[in-house]
Write an enzyme that holds these catalytic residues in place. Structure first.
Site, mmCIF file in Angstrom:
data_model
loop_
_atom_site.group_PDB
_atom_site.id
_atom_site.type_symbol
_atom_site.label_atom_id
_atom_site.label_comp_id
_atom_site.label_asym_id
_atom_site.label_seq_id
_atom_site.Cartn_x
_atom_site.Cartn_y
_atom_site.Cartn_z
ATOM 1 N N GLU A 1 35.449 88.319 72.949
ATOM 2 C CA GLU A 1 36.212 87.087 72.747
ATOM 3 C C GLU A 1 36.763 87.110 71.327
ATOM 4 O O GLU A 1 36.007 87.255 70.366
ATOM 5 C CB GLU A 1 35.359 85.830 72.961
ATOM 6 C CG GLU A 1 34.971 85.568 74.407
ATOM 7 C CD GLU A 1 34.270 84.224 74.615
ATOM 8 O OE1 GLU A 1 34.567 83.270 73.856
ATOM 9 O OE2 GLU A 1 33.438 84.141 75.531
ATOM 10 N N GLU B 1 27.068 84.294 75.156
ATOM 11 C CA GLU B 1 26.717 83.377 74.067
ATOM 12 C C GLU B 1 25.342 82.751 74.298
ATOM 13 O O GLU B 1 25.183 81.522 74.248
ATOM 14 C CB GLU B 1 27.814 82.316 73.884
ATOM 15 C CG GLU B 1 29.125 82.919 73.418
ATOM 16 C CD GLU B 1 30.182 81.891 73.026
ATOM 17 O OE1 GLU B 1 29.929 80.665 73.194
ATOM 18 O OE2 GLU B 1 31.245 82.298 72.544
#
Length: 515
Positions: A319, A196
């Site tokens: 994810e 991220e």
């Protein structure tokens, strides 16, 4: 060889097509177009140093809990039955504050840290590289290591590769590994370069991230360093396809094997709602978000196809899952939530999407494995609960490494007020022994759905099935009643020649086996 009964065949065909005039749930399987394999890694998992996932989850110091070097043996058994193929670690956001050298060697000498990503909890680093990689061997999973790009260095990443992968005696790092009890290298294949990076992993722009990635990916693999690594670049966590385009356009093909995306089924980030006390409207909006995965996968595939028409680079959804408010009375930073039939619907729907896009989606990692978000296992001291999500993934593991059968589908709608979403989801595959499996999800909270399936050229003589269902959407397994929801025999499918009729109860998951 028995002669063909043309009258019976004609009657079955007439019945099937007369039924289709009144039913909108129709599936046509086309075995002639089957060419892609459903990679087992689609059924992967994720374990972050977050809440009670690692400590008091996978890893215990409790004397009354059977373990091997701290690894809970009941969790090992459960994950082996799940056929867990790959496990991502140590994060998540935690990965970009994690320094692997702090967590090797004698445990009493390891550097204690504060987990600044998740609650500022003090950790003694007793679960590190050796413990994680040994755990992967115990459950039969490939390890997927996430490199610290946000707070680490290129040299730290290079050293990690050498420590876990290089042959004995090739450097001081391999000498160190042997001194710490591991003689042979683990040969770790999968490496995530950052996490991220657009947010907690450094708040980078796409251009800046790409430049950093190129440096890491080059130094981790070039020249005399380890070859054959599967390097995964950070992709978007929203529908930011410009980020994907920058990654695919600016990273040389020889420096990248995968691009990751993240998507959580969240109805409102500021007020996510209860994991167990939710209305049908909240359920409907959650399923709207779950269906967004289809669009995110398709759109990212379109960008990747533009630069990589041979589909060499994999799309990695490392994810995914449902995200709600934490359970009352628990630490807000630990993300501990219960797991209901709503989560079973998310799992079944999402895995069908991945199966159907297995030409590009070749790994996914449910968030997370134990005691965090949409976990497959919950623990409380010596007790262990398998969640509805666990059962869906166990039912679906028949698809692992099987040949995906393309299907054309027409579905009824699940309607809520002036909104509607597709009610039925499906995927199909044929395994190496010749058994065809069809997985079906009815997300409609109220209506049974009859699905008519044209098997095409597939021949089947027998059909068996399993179903996951319960009386209420909010139902879940607890430590006092751990068997409330579990798979059962399904008898709602009728085979008539090359045609199949399936009656799926509301909010249920069905997996059929045709032989």
């Amino acid at each position: 060889m028995q002669p063909i009964n043309w009258n019976s065949l004609l009657l079955a065909t007439v019945i099937f097509f007369s039924q289709t005039l009144f039913a909108q749930n129709k599936i046509i399987l086309d075995l002639s177009k089957a060419k892609d394999t459903i990679n087992r890694n689609i059924y992967g998992h994720f374990a972050e140093h977050l809440g009670r996932c690692i400590y008091d989850g996978i890893y215990t110091t409790g004397k009354n809990i059977p373990n091997k070097n701290g690894i809970r043996l009941d969790i090992v058994d459960a994950l082996k039955k799940l056929k867990t193929p790959v496990l991502r670690w140590p994060g998540g956001c935690f990965a970009d504050t994690y320094h692997w050298k702090d967590a090797i060697g004698p445990k009493e000498k390891r550097k204690q840290i504060s987990n600044t990503s998740w609650g500022n909890v003090r950790e003694d680093n007793s679960f590190g590289t050796h413990e994680f990689l040994d755990f992967c061997e115990m459950i039969g999973a490939e390890p997927y290591l996430a490199v610290n790009m946000g707070g680490g260095t290129v040299q730290e990443a290079v050293d990690w590769v050498q420590y876990v992968n290089h042959a004995n005696g090739s450097s001081y790092l391999t000498d160190m590994r042997m001194q710490n009890g591991r003689v042979n290298p683990w040969k770790v294949k999968y490496w995530g370069v950052g996490n991220e990076s657009w947010d907690c992993g450094g708040n980078m722009t796409a251009d800046y991230y790409v430049n950093e990635y190129r440096k890491y990916a080059t130094m981790m693999t070039s020249y005399s360093n380890t070859e054959g690594l599967f390097r995964i670049a950070v992709g978007p966590g929203t529908e930011d396809y410009a980020w994907t385009e920058t990654v695919m356009k600016q990273i040389p093909a020889r420096r990248i094997e995968g691009v990751s995306i993240h998507h959580y089924s969240v109805i409102n980030w500021s007020k996510k709602g209860s994991a167990t006390q939710f209305s049908e409207d909240e359920y409907f909006r959650t399923m709207e978000q779950a269906w967004r995965m289809e669009r995110m996968v398709r759109k990212n595939k379109e960008v990747m196809d533009k630069y990589d028409p041979q589909k060499r680079v994999a799309l990695i959804v490392d994810e995914w899952g449902g995200w709600y408010d934490v359970e009352p009375g628990t630490n807000g930073a630990f993300l501990y939530q219960q797991n209901t039939m709503r989560d079973a619907m998310i799992a079944g729907l999402t895995l069908n999407i991945f199966n159907n896009h297995c030409d590009r989606v070749r790994m996914a990692n449910l968030a997370q494995m134990v005691n965090v978000l949409q976990a497959v296992i919950l623990t409380k001291e010596e007790k262990l609960v398998l969640t509805p999500t666990y059962h869906v993934m166990e039912m679906y593991n028949v698809h692992q490494d099987a040949q995906m059968i393309p299907l054309a589908m027409t579905s009824n709608d699940y309607v809520m007020g002036d909104k509607k979403i597709q009610a039925v989801s499906a995927s199909a595959s044929k395994d190496k022994s010749g058994v065809t499996h069809i997985s079906l999800v009815n997300i409609d909270a109220n209506k049974e759905q009859e699905v008519l399936v044209d098997l095409g050229s597939l021949s089947a003589k027998t059909i068996t099935g399993r179903i996951l269902q319960s009386a209420k959407l909010q139902d879940h397994n607890t430590f006092d009643n751990p068997q409330k929801i579990k798979p059962a025999v399904f008898t709602g499918a009728t085979l008539n020649g090359s045609h199949l009729s399936v009656k799926i109860p509301p909010f249920s998951v069905v997996v059929l086996a045709l032989k």
